[in-house]
Enzyme design. Structure first.
Site, mmCIF file in Angstrom:
data_model
loop_
_atom_site.group_PDB
_atom_site.id
_atom_site.type_symbol
_atom_site.label_atom_id
_atom_site.label_comp_id
_atom_site.label_asym_id
_atom_site.label_seq_id
_atom_site.Cartn_x
_atom_site.Cartn_y
_atom_site.Cartn_z
ATOM 1 N N ASP A 67 -9.406 -4.161 -5.688
ATOM 2 C CA ASP A 67 -9.462 -3.467 -4.396
ATOM 3 C C ASP A 67 -10.906 -3.283 -3.941
ATOM 4 O OD1 ASP A 67 -8.502 -2.361 -2.060
ATOM 5 O OD2 ASP A 67 -8.319 -0.340 -2.889
ATOM 6 N N HIS A 116 0.898 -1.164 0.000
ATOM 7 C CA HIS A 116 0.000 0.000 0.000
ATOM 8 C C HIS A 116 0.930 1.205 0.000
ATOM 9 C CE1 HIS A 116 -3.833 2.182 0.956
ATOM 10 N NE2 HIS A 116 -2.919 3.101 1.188
HETATM 11 C C1 NCD Z 1 -9.483 -0.645 1.950
HETATM 12 C C2 NCD Z 1 -10.395 -1.254 3.022
HETATM 13 O O1 NCD Z 1 -11.502 -0.728 3.232
HETATM 14 O O2 NCD Z 1 -10.017 -2.255 3.623
HETATM 15 N N1 NCD Z 1 -9.933 0.679 1.658
HETATM 16 C C3 NCD Z 1 -9.702 1.360 0.520
HETATM 17 O O3 NCD Z 1 -10.083 2.533 0.445
HETATM 18 N N2 NCD Z 1 -9.094 0.828 -0.502
HETATM 19 C C4 NCD Z 1 -8.076 -0.663 2.422
HETATM 20 C C5 NCD Z 1 -7.090 -0.393 1.328
HETATM 21 O O4 NCD Z 1 -6.876 -1.192 0.430
HETATM 22 O O5 NCD Z 1 -6.496 0.690 1.352
HETATM 23 ZN ZN ZN Z 2 -7.132 -2.768 -0.706
#
Ligand code: NCD
Ligand code: ZN
Length: 346
Positions: free
Chosen positions: A248, A137
């Site tokens: 994601d 990340h």
């Molecule tokens: C993800 C989550 O909600 O777990 N949130 C996001 O905005 N992508 C975490 C992450 O992948 O950063």
């Molecule tokens: Zn993620």
């Protein structure tokens, strides 16, 4: 004009399946669409050990329909106290496919994340030996840094050093959002790759505020400028093997999104393949969709591509519906009609 396209069944190289009732609500969507998925470990508490990953994998298997042909691929959540021997054992047992680096406090459920990557050299060395990829990340977390600059600063301050110090470490910069990240990965050694989400190919930061504040378009890393979106589309559709599909998809209940301090995450799995198809179509690159969705990922992860095929058909479709009920009710991305659909298997 191509109206019908057959590709190998895709995999999702970055998804959040959660746990408990939310897992039950969302896992069937992933399992019916994707053959494999890299499952993120940011549960509360996070999945940090081989034993925890085995237990979580069982809960995932129990949550997907018996008929689904789906393999969850597990990841370890890296902390300041990760035991390199446990990672190596988990890899040797076929439990861990990769290891996830969340800088502490970068995003949802990252409080246990890493405070200083320079202190984890032993862990990265063990991963190099075990052939375990590091999934990153890529955002710095200092509160003083502008939220739109966090990814580019991470590349200069953290990522490049990591790549240099560990010449055997394979690494995925997850959910890239900037031209800088696209360019960095293009120029990096072969062992550095990136995932790209459907939403970052479709929205820019202005869309988050179009006609009002749109919490369902808020995720991390946050969408950037139009020039960034264009750069992401260029590399995603280029056929370059370093770039591959990772949704994601990150479900949060409606109450957690539509409130005074809304959670980051976009739930897109119900229409992800359709949105990617539309993007590749718009870019005149439908012939390269299979590489992005179904070939480049397995190649990076050293896994065979799926033999099963799916058929995509050009056809107007309503926007995907919300999933779940009560606290697990989740609104789906996108909120607009779709131009492609997946033909149900015969
Ligand atoms: C993800 C989550 O909600 O777990 N949130 C996001 O905005 N992508 C975490 C992450 O992948 O950063
Ligand atoms: Zn993620």
């Amino acid at each position: 004009m191509t109206d019908r396209l057959t590709i190998r069944r895709p995999d999702d190289w970055h998804v959040h399946l959660r746990d408990g009732a939310m897992l039950a609500a969302v896992a069937p969507l992933t399992a019916t669409r994707f053959a494999r998925a890299i499952v993120m470990p940011n549960l509360v508490p996070p999945v940090t050990t081989t034993a925890e990953a085995i237990a979580y994998r069982e809960r995932i298997r129990a949550a997907v329909p018996a008929s689904a042909r789906f393999t969850p691929l597990m990841t370890a959540y890296l902390t300041d106290h990760t035991d390199p021997a446990d990672l190596a054992a988990g890899a040797a047992q076929g439990v861990f496919t990769a290891v996830k680096l969340y800088p502490a406090h970068a995003t949802t459920n990252s409080a246990h994340g890493v405070t200083d990557v320079a202190k984890l050299d032993k862990v990265f060395a063990a991963m190099e030996r075990a052939g375990l990829p590091l999934l990153v990340h890529g955002e710095v977390t200092r509160p003083s840094v502008d939220v739109f600059d966090r990814e580019t600063l991470f590349i200069d301050e953290v990522l490049d050093g990591l790549v240099q110090r560990h010449p055997g470490l394979r690494l995925v910069l997850e959910h890239i959002t900037t031209r800088r990240a696209a360019d960095y990965v293009l120029a990096a050694p072969e062992r550095v790759a990136a995932t790209i989400t459907p939403h970052h190919l479709v929205i820019n930061r202005t869309d988050i505020f179009r006609g009002g504040l749109r919490p369902h378009l808020y995720c991390l890393p946050i969408a950037k400028r139009e020039e960034d979106r264009i750069a992401l589309r260029r590399v995603a559709t280029s056929g370059n093997a370093k770039f591959f599909l990772g949704t994601d998809s990150a479900p949060h209940g409606v109450e957690a999104k539509e409130c005074a301090c809304g959670a980051a995450g976009i739930f897109n799995v119900g229409a992800a393949i359709e949105v990617y198809a539309q993007v590749f179509d718009e870019e005149g690159a439908l012939d390269r969709l299979e590489a992005f969705a179904s070939l480049n990922g397995p190649r990076f992860y050293r896994l065979p591509p799926n033999e099963e095929r799916i058929v995509l058909v050009r056809a107007q479709q309503p926007a995907p519906e919300a999933v779940g009920a009560g606290p697990t009710r989740v609104r789906a991305f996108p909120e607009t009609a779709l131009a492609w659909r997946i033909e149900p298997a015969a």
